[in-house]
Design an enzyme around this catalytic site. Structure first.
Site, PDB file in Angstrom:
ATOM      1  N   VAL A  11       1.118  -0.982  -0.064  1.00  0.00           N
ATOM      2  CA  VAL A  11       0.024   0.062  -0.138  1.00  0.00           C
ATOM      3  C   VAL A  11       0.262   1.681  -0.106  1.00  0.00           C
ATOM      4  O   VAL A  11       0.715   1.734  -0.696  1.00  0.00           O
ATOM      5  CB  VAL A  11      -1.234  -0.400   1.232  1.00  0.00           C
ATOM      6  CG1 VAL A  11      -1.379   0.919   1.520  1.00  0.00           C
ATOM      7  CG2 VAL A  11      -1.415  -1.338   1.106  1.00  0.00           C
ATOM      8  N   GLU A 154      -7.533   2.987   1.143  1.00  0.00           N
ATOM      9  CA  GLU A 154      -7.152   1.332   0.343  1.00  0.00           C
ATOM     10  C   GLU A 154      -7.576   1.572  -0.411  1.00  0.00           C
ATOM     11  O   GLU A 154      -8.587  -0.270  -0.547  1.00  0.00           O
ATOM     12  CB  GLU A 154      -5.980   1.243   0.529  1.00  0.00           C
ATOM     13  CG  GLU A 154      -5.681   0.565   1.917  1.00  0.00           C
ATOM     14  CD  GLU A 154      -5.295  -1.143   0.719  1.00  0.00           C
ATOM     15  OE1 GLU A 154      -5.756  -1.950   1.502  1.00  0.00           O
ATOM     16  OE2 GLU A 154      -6.114  -0.916  -0.830  1.00  0.00           O
ATOM     17  N   LEU A 156      -7.036  -1.039  -3.574  1.00  0.00           N
ATOM     18  CA  LEU A 156      -5.501  -1.230  -4.094  1.00  0.00           C
ATOM     19  C   LEU A 156      -6.105  -2.862  -4.392  1.00  0.00           C
ATOM     20  O   LEU A 156      -5.651  -3.352  -3.385  1.00  0.00           O
ATOM     21  CB  LEU A 156      -4.424  -0.116  -4.375  1.00  0.00           C
ATOM     22  CG  LEU A 156      -4.518   0.087  -3.725  1.00  0.00           C
ATOM     23  CD1 LEU A 156      -2.458   1.067  -3.462  1.00  0.00           C
ATOM     24  CD2 LEU A 156      -4.547   1.332  -4.845  1.00  0.00           C
ATOM     25  N   GLU A 158      -3.702  -6.220  -5.227  1.00  0.00           N
ATOM     26  CA  GLU A 158      -2.684  -6.191  -5.882  1.00  0.00           C
ATOM     27  C   GLU A 158      -2.429  -6.932  -7.499  1.00  0.00           C
ATOM     28  O   GLU A 158      -3.176  -8.009  -7.639  1.00  0.00           O
ATOM     29  CB  GLU A 158      -1.641  -6.797  -4.788  1.00  0.00           C
ATOM     30  CG  GLU A 158      -1.544  -7.456  -3.346  1.00  0.00           C
ATOM     31  CD  GLU A 158      -1.088  -8.546  -2.607  1.00  0.00           C
ATOM     32  OE1 GLU A 158      -1.290  -8.066  -1.423  1.00  0.00           O
ATOM     33  OE2 GLU A 158      -0.402  -9.150  -2.981  1.00  0.00           O
ATOM     34  N   LYS A 212     -14.344   0.881   3.973  1.00  0.00           N
ATOM     35  CA  LYS A 212     -13.684   0.195   2.780  1.00  0.00           C
ATOM     36  C   LYS A 212     -13.654  -1.272   3.588  1.00  0.00           C
ATOM     37  O   LYS A 212     -13.783  -2.316   3.080  1.00  0.00           O
ATOM     38  CB  LYS A 212     -12.424   0.540   4.153  1.00  0.00           C
ATOM     39  CG  LYS A 212     -10.684  -0.457   3.972  1.00  0.00           C
ATOM     40  CD  LYS A 212     -10.357  -0.660   2.216  1.00  0.00           C
ATOM     41  CE  LYS A 212      -9.469  -2.068   2.615  1.00  0.00           C
ATOM     42  NZ  LYS A 212      -9.244  -2.181   1.070  1.00  0.00           N
ATOM     43  N   CYS A 268      -5.908  -9.064   2.562  1.00  0.00           N
ATOM     44  CA  CYS A 268      -6.576  -8.310   2.865  1.00  0.00           C
ATOM     45  C   CYS A 268      -8.202  -8.982   3.303  1.00  0.00           C
ATOM     46  O   CYS A 268      -8.486  -8.458   4.695  1.00  0.00           O
ATOM     47  CB  CYS A 268      -7.463  -7.307   1.659  1.00  0.00           C
ATOM     48  SG  CYS A 268      -5.572  -6.308   1.599  1.00  0.00           S
ATOM     49  N   LYS A 328      -3.553 -15.895  -5.496  1.00  0.00           N
ATOM     50  CA  LYS A 328      -3.918 -14.808  -7.206  1.00  0.00           C
ATOM     51  C   LYS A 328      -3.686 -14.540  -7.922  1.00  0.00           C
ATOM     52  O   LYS A 328      -1.816 -14.497  -7.661  1.00  0.00           O
ATOM     53  CB  LYS A 328      -4.965 -13.392  -6.804  1.00  0.00           C
ATOM     54  CG  LYS A 328      -3.949 -11.951  -7.060  1.00  0.00           C
ATOM     55  CD  LYS A 328      -4.872 -10.482  -5.947  1.00  0.00           C
ATOM     56  CE  LYS A 328      -4.896 -10.114  -7.167  1.00  0.00           C
ATOM     57  NZ  LYS A 328      -5.009  -8.778  -7.214  1.00  0.00           N
TER      58      LYS A 328
HETATM   59  C1  UDX Z   1      -0.814  -3.811   4.865  1.00  0.00           C
HETATM   60  C2  UDX Z   1      -2.207  -4.000   4.802  1.00  0.00           C
HETATM   61  O1  UDX Z   1      -2.114  -5.451   5.051  1.00  0.00           O
HETATM   62  C3  UDX Z   1      -3.231  -4.054   4.444  1.00  0.00           C
HETATM   63  O2  UDX Z   1      -4.364  -4.583   5.257  1.00  0.00           O
HETATM   64  C4  UDX Z   1      -2.951  -2.122   4.813  1.00  0.00           C
HETATM   65  O3  UDX Z   1      -4.278  -1.427   4.246  1.00  0.00           O
HETATM   66  C5  UDX Z   1      -2.182  -1.623   4.541  1.00  0.00           C
HETATM   67  O4  UDX Z   1      -1.114  -1.975   5.499  1.00  0.00           O
HETATM   68  P1  UDX Z   1       1.101  -3.999   3.564  1.00  0.00           P
HETATM   69  O5  UDX Z   1       1.018  -2.606   2.611  1.00  0.00           O
HETATM   70  O6  UDX Z   1       0.509  -5.215   2.605  1.00  0.00           O
HETATM   71  O7  UDX Z   1      -0.704  -3.559   4.063  1.00  0.00           O
HETATM   72  O8  UDX Z   1       2.147  -3.782   4.033  1.00  0.00           O
HETATM   73  P2  UDX Z   1       3.646  -4.888   4.996  1.00  0.00           P
HETATM   74  O9  UDX Z   1       3.326  -5.211   3.160  1.00  0.00           O
HETATM   75  O10 UDX Z   1       2.591  -5.151   5.823  1.00  0.00           O
HETATM   76  O11 UDX Z   1       4.079  -3.509   4.371  1.00  0.00           O
HETATM   77  C6  UDX Z   1       4.641  -2.794   5.779  1.00  0.00           C
HETATM   78  C7  UDX Z   1       5.416  -1.753   5.924  1.00  0.00           C
HETATM   79  O12 UDX Z   1       5.243  -0.931   6.681  1.00  0.00           O
HETATM   80  C8  UDX Z   1       6.415  -2.784   6.028  1.00  0.00           C
HETATM   81  O13 UDX Z   1       7.204  -2.312   5.311  1.00  0.00           O
HETATM   82  C9  UDX Z   1       6.995  -2.494   7.608  1.00  0.00           C
HETATM   83  O14 UDX Z   1       8.752  -2.436   7.058  1.00  0.00           O
HETATM   84  C10 UDX Z   1       7.151  -0.642   7.890  1.00  0.00           C
HETATM   85  N1  UDX Z   1       7.141  -0.699   8.865  1.00  0.00           N
HETATM   86  C11 UDX Z   1       5.878  -1.306   9.928  1.00  0.00           C
HETATM   87  C12 UDX Z   1       7.463   0.715   9.056  1.00  0.00           C
HETATM   88  O15 UDX Z   1       8.191   1.372   8.667  1.00  0.00           O
HETATM   89  N2  UDX Z   1       7.080   1.262  11.160  1.00  0.00           N
HETATM   90  C13 UDX Z   1       6.188  -0.142  11.431  1.00  0.00           C
HETATM   91  O16 UDX Z   1       6.022   0.892  12.730  1.00  0.00           O
HETATM   92  C14 UDX Z   1       5.873  -0.921  11.240  1.00  0.00           C
HETATM   93  C1  UDX Z   2      -8.746  -7.221  -2.575  1.00  0.00           C
HETATM   94  C2  UDX Z   2      -9.865  -5.854  -2.989  1.00  0.00           C
HETATM   95  O1  UDX Z   2     -10.347  -6.289  -4.164  1.00  0.00           O
HETATM   96  C3  UDX Z   2      -9.130  -4.665  -3.297  1.00  0.00           C
HETATM   97  O2  UDX Z   2     -10.045  -3.586  -3.132  1.00  0.00           O
HETATM   98  C4  UDX Z   2      -8.892  -4.560  -1.285  1.00  0.00           C
HETATM   99  O3  UDX Z   2      -7.798  -3.018  -1.520  1.00  0.00           O
HETATM  100  C5  UDX Z   2      -7.494  -5.073  -1.077  1.00  0.00           C
HETATM  101  O4  UDX Z   2      -7.836  -6.703  -0.708  1.00  0.00           O
HETATM  102  P1  UDX Z   2      -6.957  -7.993  -3.326  1.00  0.00           P
HETATM  103  O5  UDX Z   2      -6.619  -8.262  -1.843  1.00  0.00           O
HETATM  104  O6  UDX Z   2      -5.196  -7.923  -3.602  1.00  0.00           O
HETATM  105  O7  UDX Z   2      -8.032  -6.408  -3.273  1.00  0.00           O
HETATM  106  O8  UDX Z   2      -7.437  -9.656  -4.588  1.00  0.00           O
HETATM  107  P2  UDX Z   2      -8.301  -9.392  -5.027  1.00  0.00           P
HETATM  108  O9  UDX Z   2      -7.992  -9.266  -6.430  1.00  0.00           O
HETATM  109  O10 UDX Z   2     -10.136  -8.728  -4.771  1.00  0.00           O
HETATM  110  O11 UDX Z   2      -9.144 -11.318  -5.528  1.00  0.00           O
HETATM  111  C6  UDX Z   2      -8.474 -11.542  -3.391  1.00  0.00           C
HETATM  112  C7  UDX Z   2      -8.327 -12.831  -3.046  1.00  0.00           C
HETATM  113  O12 UDX Z   2     -10.301 -13.133  -3.912  1.00  0.00           O
HETATM  114  C8  UDX Z   2      -8.014 -13.746  -4.379  1.00  0.00           C
HETATM  115  O13 UDX Z   2      -7.998 -14.687  -3.198  1.00  0.00           O
HETATM  116  C9  UDX Z   2      -8.367 -14.622  -4.972  1.00  0.00           C
HETATM  117  O14 UDX Z   2      -8.252 -15.324  -5.715  1.00  0.00           O
HETATM  118  C10 UDX Z   2     -10.568 -13.946  -4.849  1.00  0.00           C
HETATM  119  N1  UDX Z   2     -11.664 -14.119  -5.789  1.00  0.00           N
HETATM  120  C11 UDX Z   2     -11.563 -12.944  -6.049  1.00  0.00           C
HETATM  121  C12 UDX Z   2     -12.442 -15.698  -5.886  1.00  0.00           C
HETATM  122  O15 UDX Z   2     -11.379 -16.336  -5.637  1.00  0.00           O
HETATM  123  N2  UDX Z   2     -12.992 -14.878  -7.219  1.00  0.00           N
HETATM  124  C13 UDX Z   2     -12.905 -13.954  -7.803  1.00  0.00           C
HETATM  125  O16 UDX Z   2     -14.204 -14.472  -8.495  1.00  0.00           O
HETATM  126  C14 UDX Z   2     -12.798 -12.590  -7.347  1.00  0.00           C
END
Ligand code: UDX
Ligand code: UDX
Length: 441
Positions: A11, A154, A156, A158, A212, A268, A328
């Site tokens: 994110v 957000e 978004l 992936e 959200k 998520c 996915k």
């Molecule tokens: C995460 C969650 O999965 C999502 O639901 C939320 O909306 C946003 O944060 P993601 O971007 O996948 O999404 O986070 P993650 O991959 O866990 O990365 C978090 C980053 O923050 C890491 O790079 C970590 O090093 C950093 N971090 C974490 C800091 O810089 N300071 C902190 O105190 C904790």
């Molecule tokens: C999701 C939301 O789509 C996004 O808006 C939010 O910000 C973050 O979480 P993401 O988790 O990246 O995004 O993946 P997404 O494409 O939504 O798929 C989520 C899961 O649902 C995957 O495991 C996918 O395989 C599954 N899926 C999706 C199904 O099994 N069937 C479907 O028809 C669609």
């Protein structure tokens, strides 16, 4: 505008880079120095098509910098996005320690008016808690500094995160009051996004936080809905793909997120649905719909194993080839991927696993290192050698048109379990395979 992004995960990295690409000056703050060094060298911590080029160009044009210096990052910006992880705890509740520790740092270093933006997916009521922590820090150091905390969730996906940021269906902003200052700043921040007619909704912070969770929970509910029907289709010989199509032509239903499969995964949906269920429970609000969505999802993963066991009989000693490990396609992310529990079940039943994924192998190996019963193929064809069955768990495009003759020759027995229903069953049977999908035969 001058912006700081705290947390360079999926994110934070996408948000920061896309905001820099609109001309803003962006500082990306992260505590993981290794990750920051790699980012400056163009080594990506995540697989997101197009992100590397966008980062390189914005670093080159000096709009995007990376730092672990919290004080500098907070004091040099007007807007601070909190994008740190909100991982699930064992009991399904959300781990807020990272969000709160960032709020504390902001309270400690804030030196002028700032808009603090909760971008991470956070339980309803978090904005107030972040505000309270910052106020407590200010009181400790006897500082009187104005700030606003807003919610800007957000949306978004992936694998499509850049596109989703640049072309959002909507931008949602929750503010404490109809106060002008933070609303004006957020309007200016997103005006180049909404220029293409995408609406920006201003509401209160709790509603923004709930939008959200509710959006993700709705999407997950559709998936568990169709997955549960897929099991019924297998019982009565109906075709779940036709059911989805017939339902989806009703404009009130639509066809998206109505594809049966092996269950939903990712960082998520599982976390957000259980987080929402937990929040409702904590507020004595009925949450059984959301609990059943989670239950149905866990059941769907077990159902895939059950169907394969019914087909092959005892799995002990059987060789199972698996195509697709990421949760996915178009991502290397295996967080909460159905493949984790499905592969684990196969192993517990004594099967030999031969695994392939175009991008997620390295991440999957962290959970399932190579062993006597687990091997990884360099290509999809490697793993079908001497396999008793080929199981498709993730619908990567490169799996859609393989050379079935070549596969059939390599396999012990030409059996294909299509857990994402990507093939046409008649065509596969014509190629001499026995075929089973999820909710259709
Ligand atoms: C995460 C969650 O999965 C999502 O639901 C939320 O909306 C946003 O944060 P993601 O971007 O996948 O999404 O986070 P993650 O991959 O866990 O990365 C978090 C980053 O923050 C890491 O790079 C970590 O090093 C950093 N971090 C974490 C800091 O810089 N300071 C902190 O105190 C904790
Ligand atoms: C999701 C939301 O789509 C996004 O808006 C939010 O910000 C973050 O979480 P993401 O988790 O990246 O995004 O993946 P997404 O494409 O939504 O798929 C989520 C899961 O649902 C995957 O495991 C996918 O395989 C599954 N899926 C999706 C199904 O099994 N069937 C479907 O028809 C669609």
């Amino acid at each position: 505008m001058k912006i700081t992004i705290v947390g360079t995960g999926y994110v934070g990295l996408v948000t920061g880079t896309c905001l820099a690409d609109m001309g803003n000056d962006v500082i990306c703050l992260d505590k993981d120095k290794e990750k920051l060094k790699n980012l400056e060298k163009g080594i990506m911590p995540i697989y997101e098509r197009g992100l590397r080029d966008l980062i390189e160009r914005n670093i080159r044009e000096k709009r995007l910098i990376f730092t672990a210096d919290t004080k500098k990052a907070i004091q040099n910006s007007d807007i601070i996005f909190i994008c740190v992880g909100t991982p699930p705890q064992k009991d399904g509740s959300v781990n807020m320690e990272y969000i709160y520790s960032v709020a504390k740092s902001i309270g400690k270093y804030i030196n002028s008016y700032k808009v603090i933006v909760d971008k991470s997916t956070v339980p309803v009521g978090t904005a107030e808690k972040v505000e309270k922590i910052i106020k407590e820090e200010l009181k400790k150091s006897n500082k009187k500094i104005d700030f606003d905390v807003v919610s800007n969730p957000e949306f978004l996906r992936e694998g499509a995160a850049i596109k989703d940021f640049q072309n959002p269906d909507r931008v949602v902003v929750g503010t404490k009051t109809k106060d002008e200052k933070s609303i004006k700043i957020m309007e200016r921040l997103y005006r180049s996004t909404v220029r293409v007619g995408r609406p920006i909704i201003f509401t209160d912070r709790k509603s923004a936080e709930l939008i959200k969770y509710a959006s993700n929970a709705m999407l997950a509910t559709r998936i568990s809905f169709i997955n549960q029907l897929s099991q019924f289709c297998d019982k009565i010989g109906a075709n779940i793909k036709e059911v989805s199509k017939g339902m989806g032509l009703d404009s009130r239903i639509g066809t998206r997120f109505l594809q049966a499969g092996s269950g939903f995964g990712g960082s998520c949906f599982p976390k957000d649905v259980s987080g929402l269920a937990m929040t409702l429970k904590e507020n004595n609000s009925p949450n059984y719909i959301f609990e059943s969505v989670i239950k149905a999802n866990e059941e769907q993963k077990k159902y895939v194993v059950k169907r394969i066991e019914e087909w092959l009989g005892n799995l002990k000693g059987k060789t199972i080839a698996v195509w697709g490990l990421s949760f996915k396609p178009r991502t290397d992310d295996v967080r909460e991927s159905p493949s984790l529990s499905i592969v684990n079940e196969f192993l517990k039943k004594g099967a030999k696993l031969k695994l392939f994924d175009p991008e997620a192998k390295e991440n999957f190996k962290k959970e399932f290192p190579p062993s006597d019963n687990i091997s990884y193929g360099e290509t999809s064809y490697d793993v079908v050698e001497n396999a008793d069955i080929l199981v498709i768990l993730t619908e990567w495009d490169e799996f859609r048109e393989p050379d079935f003759k070549k596969i059939k020759k390599k396999m012990n027995k030409a059996r294909l379990f299509d857990a994402r229903n990507i093939y046409n069953p008649e065509e596969i049977k014509e190629e001499g395979f026995e075929y089973n999908g999820v909710g259709r035969r």
